[in-house]
Design a protein around this motif. Structure first.
Motif, mmCIF file in Angstrom:
data_model
loop_
_atom_site.group_PDB
_atom_site.id
_atom_site.type_symbol
_atom_site.label_atom_id
_atom_site.label_comp_id
_atom_site.label_asym_id
_atom_site.label_seq_id
_atom_site.Cartn_x
_atom_site.Cartn_y
_atom_site.Cartn_z
ATOM 1 N N GLY A 50 0.569 -0.834 0.074
ATOM 2 C CA GLY A 50 0.186 -0.041 0.156
ATOM 3 C C GLY A 50 0.640 1.482 0.214
ATOM 4 N N GLU A 51 0.057 2.066 0.818
ATOM 5 C CA GLU A 51 1.428 3.893 -0.031
ATOM 6 C C GLU A 51 2.503 3.573 1.030
ATOM 7 N N GLU A 72 -3.772 -2.787 -1.122
ATOM 8 C CA GLU A 72 -4.179 -1.954 -0.467
ATOM 9 C C GLU A 72 -4.837 -0.926 -1.688
ATOM 10 N N ASP A 75 -11.085 1.885 1.328
ATOM 11 C CA ASP A 75 -11.387 2.292 3.028
ATOM 12 C C ASP A 75 -12.628 3.044 2.974
ATOM 13 N N ASP A 81 -6.659 3.920 -1.341
ATOM 14 C CA ASP A 81 -4.733 3.882 -1.502
ATOM 15 C C ASP A 81 -4.613 4.699 -2.380
#
Length: 232
Positions: A50-51, A72, A75, A81
């Motif tokens: 993810g980030e 990811e 959210d 993300d």
């Protein structure tokens, strides 16, 4: 000249013991940071990206023997993300099998979260089952959300996103979420559990995926990555 002051042997032995303990602790710390489960026991292993992982070389992930990747993606209500689109392009170019992760918010309705998921995740984007991360509790929601409502909304959400991707999701359940809601025994889906270095057993039934080392140092990323293994 005065006599040199001699340290008692007991002090010297104690100092050597402390030094040995520090050396062992340093060696063990290095081992834990670079540890992955034995391939003979778990042949299929991968990574979550993810980030927070920064710029990742997906081709280099193959060099550290990653067999698959989970990205990811969405959210809660509308968050996404920031690295997902770029990571999606790069993982496709690498030909690594991949899936996506939605971080579930029990304060937000199933329909709203499903809309966020289906908007960002293309219908054919995921060759692996999507994973739903269950970590946040409903305790801090603006309005009261009962435990029964958490289960009901989650079931609705799963039905909606599974219709989009065409396969059942995996429940990525944290220990605190499972302790509160006992979702593993209430919703029949494969499980993704987390525990560094030791196999997790907090869900009361076998896992399908396991985050075995959440801080794996590696050559593919400047940051430690979350290392996952699949049940053979």
């Amino acid at each position: 000249m005065g006599k040199k002051r001699m340290f008692p042997w007991s002090w010297r032995i104690a100092a050597l013991t402390v030094l040995a303990a520090l050396c062992f602790a340093g060696w063990q710390w290095w081992q834990w940071q670079h540890w992955t489960p034995e391939r003979s026991e778990f042949p299929y292993q991968g990574v979550e990206i993810g980030e927070r992982d920064g710029a990742v070389d997906f081709r280099a992930l193959r060099a550290i023997h990653a067999d698959f990747v989970y990205l990811e993606a969405s959210d809660g209500r509308s968050a996404r993300d920031p690295s997902f689109a770029q990571n999606l392009d790069r993982v496709r170019e690498s030909d690594l099998p991949f899936g996506v992760i939605h971080s579930y918010d029990p304060c937000v309705s199933a329909e709203v979260q499903a809309a966020n998921f289906v908007t960002i995740v293309p219908r054919a984007a995921s060759s692996l089952p999507p994973a739903i991360e269950l970590d946040r509790l409903a305790d801090d929601c603006p309005q009261n959300v009962s435990d029964a409502a958490v289960e009901s909304e989650l079931t609705t959400f799963l039905n909606q996103i599974e219709g989009h991707v065409g396969q059942p999701a995996i429940l990525k359940i944290s220990p605190s979420f499972e302790e509160r809601y006992n979702i593993a025994t209430r919703i029949d889906r494969n499980l993704w559990l987390t525990r560094d270095w030791f196999q997790p057993d907090y869900a009361g039934r076998p896992w399908t995926l396991w985050t075995a080392n959440a801080q794996l140092r590696n050559a593919a990323s400047d940051m430690p990555v979350r290392w996952i293994v699949a049940q053979p």
